[in-house]
Design an enzyme around this catalytic site. Structure first.
Site, PDB file in Angstrom:
ATOM      1  N   ARG A  42       5.780  -4.932   6.749  1.00 54.78           N
ATOM      2  CA  ARG A  42       6.691  -4.294   5.797  1.00 54.78           C
ATOM      3  C   ARG A  42       6.089  -4.114   4.413  1.00 54.78           C
ATOM      4  O   ARG A  42       6.242  -3.066   3.793  1.00 54.78           O
ATOM      5  CB  ARG A  42       7.975  -5.117   5.654  1.00 54.78           C
ATOM      6  CG  ARG A  42       9.087  -4.716   6.574  1.00 54.78           C
ATOM      7  CD  ARG A  42      10.016  -5.875   6.811  1.00 54.78           C
ATOM      8  NE  ARG A  42       9.292  -6.920   7.524  1.00 54.78           N
ATOM      9  CZ  ARG A  42       9.210  -6.981   8.844  1.00 54.78           C
ATOM     10  NH1 ARG A  42       9.852  -6.117   9.579  1.00 54.78           N
ATOM     11  NH2 ARG A  42       8.497  -7.914   9.439  1.00 54.78           N
ATOM     12  N   THR A  43       5.406  -5.143   3.909  1.00 57.03           N
ATOM     13  CA  THR A  43       4.945  -5.049   2.518  1.00 57.03           C
ATOM     14  C   THR A  43       3.945  -3.904   2.368  1.00 57.03           C
ATOM     15  O   THR A  43       4.098  -3.035   1.505  1.00 57.03           O
ATOM     16  CB  THR A  43       4.332  -6.389   2.058  1.00 57.03           C
ATOM     17  OG1 THR A  43       5.297  -7.412   2.253  1.00 57.03           O
ATOM     18  CG2 THR A  43       3.934  -6.340   0.598  1.00 57.03           C
ATOM     19  N   LYS A  88     -19.317  -8.622   6.531  1.00 53.11           N
ATOM     20  CA  LYS A  88     -20.728  -8.986   6.340  1.00 53.11           C
ATOM     21  C   LYS A  88     -20.864 -10.103   5.310  1.00 53.11           C
ATOM     22  O   LYS A  88     -21.962 -10.454   4.919  1.00 53.11           O
ATOM     23  CB  LYS A  88     -21.511  -7.764   5.841  1.00 53.11           C
ATOM     24  CG  LYS A  88     -21.456  -6.571   6.780  1.00 53.11           C
ATOM     25  CD  LYS A  88     -22.116  -5.376   6.098  1.00 53.11           C
ATOM     26  CE  LYS A  88     -21.828  -4.096   6.866  1.00 53.11           C
ATOM     27  NZ  LYS A  88     -22.157  -2.893   6.078  1.00 53.11           N
ATOM     28  N   ARG A 145      -3.032  -8.420  -1.135  1.00 50.64           N
ATOM     29  CA  ARG A 145      -2.490  -9.589  -0.443  1.00 50.64           C
ATOM     30  C   ARG A 145      -3.674 -10.404   0.048  1.00 50.64           C
ATOM     31  O   ARG A 145      -4.631  -9.842   0.605  1.00 50.64           O
ATOM     32  CB  ARG A 145      -1.619  -9.198   0.740  1.00 50.64           C
ATOM     33  CG  ARG A 145      -1.312 -10.402   1.627  1.00 50.64           C
ATOM     34  CD  ARG A 145      -0.323 -10.122   2.691  1.00 50.64           C
ATOM     35  NE  ARG A 145       1.026  -9.987   2.145  1.00 50.64           N
ATOM     36  CZ  ARG A 145       2.114  -9.905   2.912  1.00 50.64           C
ATOM     37  NH1 ARG A 145       2.005  -9.965   4.219  1.00 50.64           N
ATOM     38  NH2 ARG A 145       3.311  -9.779   2.370  1.00 50.64           N
ATOM     39  N   HIS A 164       5.236 -14.121  -4.186  1.00 51.76           N
ATOM     40  CA  HIS A 164       5.466 -12.830  -3.555  1.00 51.76           C
ATOM     41  C   HIS A 164       6.508 -12.121  -4.422  1.00 51.76           C
ATOM     42  O   HIS A 164       7.662 -11.931  -4.026  1.00 51.76           O
ATOM     43  CB  HIS A 164       5.966 -13.047  -2.120  1.00 51.76           C
ATOM     44  CG  HIS A 164       5.854 -11.828  -1.251  1.00 51.76           C
ATOM     45  ND1 HIS A 164       5.533 -10.566  -1.740  1.00 51.76           N
ATOM     46  CD2 HIS A 164       6.031 -11.670   0.086  1.00 51.76           C
ATOM     47  CE1 HIS A 164       5.524  -9.709  -0.741  1.00 51.76           C
ATOM     48  NE2 HIS A 164       5.810 -10.348   0.373  1.00 51.76           N
TER      49      HIS A 164
END
Lengths: 305, 161
Positions: free
Chosen positions: A54-55, A82, A103, A131
């Protein structure tokens, strides 16, 4: 007060600033044609080092609805595989985009991103810590459904130790004059000391309990959260605690009239599907409101609202 | 003046130029040097005296560093492990300045956040730790990145072991 400002924690915002966000969201919802595509020519980067449904998608939808283009870092397909650092990756994104939504599993990574990036950074969740945009959506949802936030009794249930959405929601509530906050969790998932300490300093009326029935009988809003399996250092501990609370239609029959159940989603087993078609259900509305709130937020941060 | 006190005074006052750090809690002189980043490799004459009698502390340590005047920001760090310390700047055998040790509002790069998930603990990212002082007595610091508290006991553990 919003323009070009990094969005790291809900604690950084005043009630007036949040009210302003909510009134812009009202405008976005009610007069979408007037809002138009003010971000044409802008690029928004999403850098999600942790899974999200959702975010990320609501941020992308919000940016596209405002006319912006999206670039999307896919960690599994990027040079991070890498061994490139998040820091170097962010520096590059800062050169390419006008706004970065990040995030990460590491607490403090959004603040670090804001420190090193010239363009504004929005925290889409940093580890167990913050959040903020979820909390903005949660508060807006309550305001929309109940007409106010002040004077309500709010229960927050589940993983209050590792859950960043729960922590940010609780911090967000402290910006308003809620009557009481019920914190309902098994003891090992009690809020972290720094959160409790902040609440004490803010003189918020708090009830800390393991008794879900009592909380359900008293609250106007029940905010349910998932036990954050991915944050447990020891999975055996998670197995012991999972299923501690299950919110069912039967349990909610004890509730006050007008109770609304919120959940930042995804859910696992803490919120029964039999609540979905009851008047208590507000979590799908909450998820839907993610887009207009994030539209308002992006527009404010980029200075077009 | 008793024999012991006379000896102690001589120990404190006998350098020509430099810094005397007095009233260090007993047993922490070496940690003080480590915290100041003084390794001995700089070439200064350094005298470390440990566990001498003190009216104020019962027992104390003291450190003399010749030909080096410590700056305020250096000595302020000492409050983390030696809040009772006094700093005397010596010129030509005279104490010309007593610098008070004052706990800074922020501590950068000296301590380690105890949260393994904190961005400052990720070796690839090279982010220095930053703490805000939330309480002086007892000492309590808050990580500016992840918000975790660092309590006095942990601060002492990190700086003295």
């Amino acid at each position: 007060m919003w323009k070009f400002r990094d969005v790291i924690s809900i604690l950084d915002y005043t009630r007036d600033e949040l009210e302003h966000l909510f009134s812009v969201t009202d405008r976005v919802l009610e007069r979408p044609v007037d809002v138009g595509k003010p971000l044409e020519g802008n690029i928004v980067a999403t850098a999600f080092i942790e899974p999200s449904t959702r975010t990320r998608l609501s941020f992308e939808t919000a940016a596209k609805r405002l006319g912006a283009e999206i670039i999307n870092l896919e960690p599994q397909l990027s040079s991070m595989t890498k061994g490139e650092s998040l820091t170097d990756t962010l520096r590059m994104l800062d050169d390419y985009a006008d706004l970065i939504v990040i995030r990460s599993p590491y607490e403090g990574s959004a603040k670090h991103a804001a420190d090193i990036c010239e363009h504004p950074v929005i925290n889409g969740g940093d580890g167990t810590q913050h959040h903020p945009t979820q909390a903005m959506i949660d508060l807006y949802t309550i305001r929309k459904l109940k007409g106010r936030i002040d004077g309500l009794e709010v229960g927050v249930v589940g993983d209050l130790k590792y859950g960043r959405a729960a922590a940010s929601f609780i911090y967000g509530l402290t910006k308003f004059n809620v009557r009481k906050i019920w914190l309902v969790s098994p003891e090992p998932l009690s809020p972290r000391p720094e959160l409790m300490d902040r609440l004490r300093k803010m003189s918020v009326d708090i009830v800390k309990t393991e008794n879900i029935e009592e909380a359900v009988e008293n609250v106007d809003i029940l905010y349910v959260t998932r036990i954050q399996k991915e944050r447990f250092p020891d999975l055996a501990e998670y197995e012991k605690l999972r299923g501690s609370y299950v919110i069912t239609r039967k349990l909610l029959s004890r509730a006050r009239e007008g109770l609304k159940v919120l959940h930042p989603l995804p859910r696992v087993d803490e919120l029964s599907n039999d609540v979905d078609d009851t008047p208590y259900q507000a979590y799908f509305v909450q998820a839907k409101l993610g887009v207009p709130v994030r539209m308002a937020l992006i527009g404010l941060v980029l200075g077009v609202f | 003046m008793s024999h012991t006190n006379e000896q102690e005074t001589l120990r404190v006052s006998k350098i020509k130029n430099g810094t005397v750090i007095d009233h260090i809690p007993a047993g922490r002189a070496l940690a003080v040097l480590r915290l100041l980043g003084i390794t001995g490799g700089e070439g200064h004459v350094i005298t470390v005296t440990m566990n001498v009698k003190s009216g104020k502390l019962g027992k104390k340590d003291l450190v003399k560093v010749e030909d080096l005047e410590l700056m305020a920001e250096q000595v302020n760090k000492l409050t983390l492990i030696a809040p009772t310390a006094t700093i005397n700047i010596i010129r030509n055998y005279e104490v010309v300045e007593k610098r008070a040790v004052k706990l800074p509002d922020r501590i950068t790069g000296i301590l380690r956040c105890t949260n393994p998930g904190c961005i400052t603990r990720q070796p690839m990212e090279h982010v220095s730790s930053k703490f805000i002082v939330v309480s002086k007595t007892p000492l309590r610091l808050e990580c500016e990145y992840c918000g975790r508290y660092l309590e006095e006991e942990e601060v002492l553990k990190q700086l003295t072991q």
